[in-house]
Design an enzyme around this catalytic site. Structure first.
Site, mmCIF file in Angstrom:
data_model
loop_
_atom_site.group_PDB
_atom_site.id
_atom_site.type_symbol
_atom_site.label_atom_id
_atom_site.label_comp_id
_atom_site.label_asym_id
_atom_site.label_seq_id
_atom_site.Cartn_x
_atom_site.Cartn_y
_atom_site.Cartn_z
ATOM 1 N N SER A 46 41.904 42.779 39.670
ATOM 2 C CA SER A 46 43.045 43.178 38.839
ATOM 3 C C SER A 46 44.312 43.250 39.680
ATOM 4 O O SER A 46 45.417 43.257 39.131
ATOM 5 C CB SER A 46 42.778 44.535 38.192
ATOM 6 O OG SER A 46 42.399 45.494 39.160
ATOM 7 N N ASP A 84 35.599 43.465 44.617
ATOM 8 C CA ASP A 84 35.361 42.321 43.723
ATOM 9 C C ASP A 84 35.227 41.005 44.464
ATOM 10 O O ASP A 84 36.042 40.703 45.348
ATOM 11 C CB ASP A 84 36.584 42.158 42.802
ATOM 12 C CG ASP A 84 36.326 42.609 41.391
ATOM 13 O OD1 ASP A 84 35.154 42.764 41.007
ATOM 14 O OD2 ASP A 84 37.317 42.816 40.670
ATOM 15 N N GLU A 181 32.372 46.219 30.569
ATOM 16 C CA GLU A 181 33.780 46.294 30.151
ATOM 17 C C GLU A 181 33.949 45.919 28.681
ATOM 18 O O GLU A 181 33.440 44.887 28.231
ATOM 19 C CB GLU A 181 34.624 45.351 31.035
ATOM 20 C CG GLU A 181 36.099 45.333 30.636
ATOM 21 C CD GLU A 181 37.026 44.751 31.694
ATOM 22 O OE1 GLU A 181 36.559 44.454 32.813
ATOM 23 O OE2 GLU A 181 38.223 44.584 31.381
HETATM 24 O O1 KIV Z 1 39.361 44.063 38.733
HETATM 25 C C1 KIV Z 1 39.258 45.188 38.250
HETATM 26 O O2 KIV Z 1 40.068 46.087 38.469
HETATM 27 C C2 KIV Z 1 38.108 45.465 37.412
HETATM 28 C C3 KIV Z 1 38.187 46.699 36.566
HETATM 29 C C4 KIV Z 1 38.961 46.382 35.351
HETATM 30 C C5 KIV Z 1 36.863 47.230 36.259
HETATM 31 O O3 KIV Z 1 37.176 44.719 37.369
#
Ligand code: KIV
Length: 263
Positions: A46, A84, A181
């Site tokens: 994000s 991520d 999500e």
């Molecule tokens: O990338 C991110 O911040 C996420 C959240 C929305 C869970 O995957």
């Protein structure tokens, strides 16, 4: 706060104590979140939207994520650090292992990957090599163009059953946690009840084992249409530490999410 590990999250799940999670992208906000008691920090892709100003998470590179991970590590204190894998890190088994290795070297303690049941082999290979994995299901933002937008997933009975089955498959393959999500609250509850690993929800209702939001949303730094599951905690606080504490306390007391944040 004592150092948070995967065992801590498992213990919370066993006793029904909600897990508070939040994104963080730099040392100062990671420190503030840790001091507020937040148990899991996510260096999410994000960051492509809230830091870099893109319309999606797709342009984010592995180098971007590693840079922000190294920043967060310096401030994070006792919180567990989830990171991520960016778009296309799961394109080949070799790349998946290579990229996850880079994230772990940068400081990740739990690697999050988007994908459905087909990710099972990749998750098996990662966990075999000591990389703990959180599998992201439901609305997977890296597939936003295929999904036709940021839409609630699993509203239809068959789709809901498939998401639940995918979650089971990925946990059997070795996933240590699931991030769910933007799904109906009933599905959030069903997935959490069906699995022995923690299920962290965002827009997945009040009955998941934990909650996560994007830091900027919690602090009211948003523009355009805000999703239904977002709450601006700055509106009820005097300062940023107060808003982070309020978010943490509301998650722990199951005051957040309220009905108006759910599908
Ligand atoms: O990338 C991110 O911040 C996420 C959240 C929305 C869970 O995957």
């Amino acid at each position: 706060m004592k150092t948070v590990s995967l065992s801590t999250l498992q213990a919370f799940k066993r006793v029904g104590e909600p897990i508070s999670c939040l994104t963080a992208y730099d040392a100062s906000f990671a420190r503030a979140a840790g001091e507020a008691g937040i148990e899991v920090l996510l260096v999410g892709d994000s960051l492509g939207m809230v830091l870099q100003g893109h319309a999606s998470t797709l342009p984010v590179t592995l180098a971007d994520i590693c840079y922000h991970t190294r920043c967060v590590v310096r401030g994070k204190g006792a919180s567990l650090l989830m990171v991520d894998l960016p778009f296309m890190s799961n394109s080949t088994p070799e790349r998946l292992l290579q990229d996850a290795g880079e994230l772990m070297r940068a400081g990740a303690e739990l690697v999050k990957v988007e994908g459905e049941a087909w990710m099972a082999d990749g998750i098996r290979e990662l966990t075999r090599r000591g990389v703990p994995v959180c599998a992201h299901l439901g609305l997977t933002p890296q597939s936003v163009y295929q999904l036709g937008g940021y839409k609630v997933q699993g509203r239809e009975t068959e789709h809901a059953a498939r998401i639940l089955e995918d979650a089971r498959t990925l946990v059997e393959a070795g996933a240590s946690a699931i991030l769910l999500e933007c799904v109906p609250a009933s599905l959030g509850r069903a997935v959490s009840e069906a699995l022995e690993v923690p299920v962290i929800g965002i827009g997945a209702g009040p009955d998941t084992d934990g909650q996560i939001l994007v830091m900027h949303d919690v602090l009211g730094v948003t523009h355009g249409r805000t999703p239904r599951f977002v709450k601006n905690f700055m509106a009820e606080a005097d300062d940023i530490p107060g808003a982070l504490r309020r978010y943490h306390e509301d998650v722990k007391a199951r005051r957040f999410p309220a009905e108006e944040h759910c599908f």
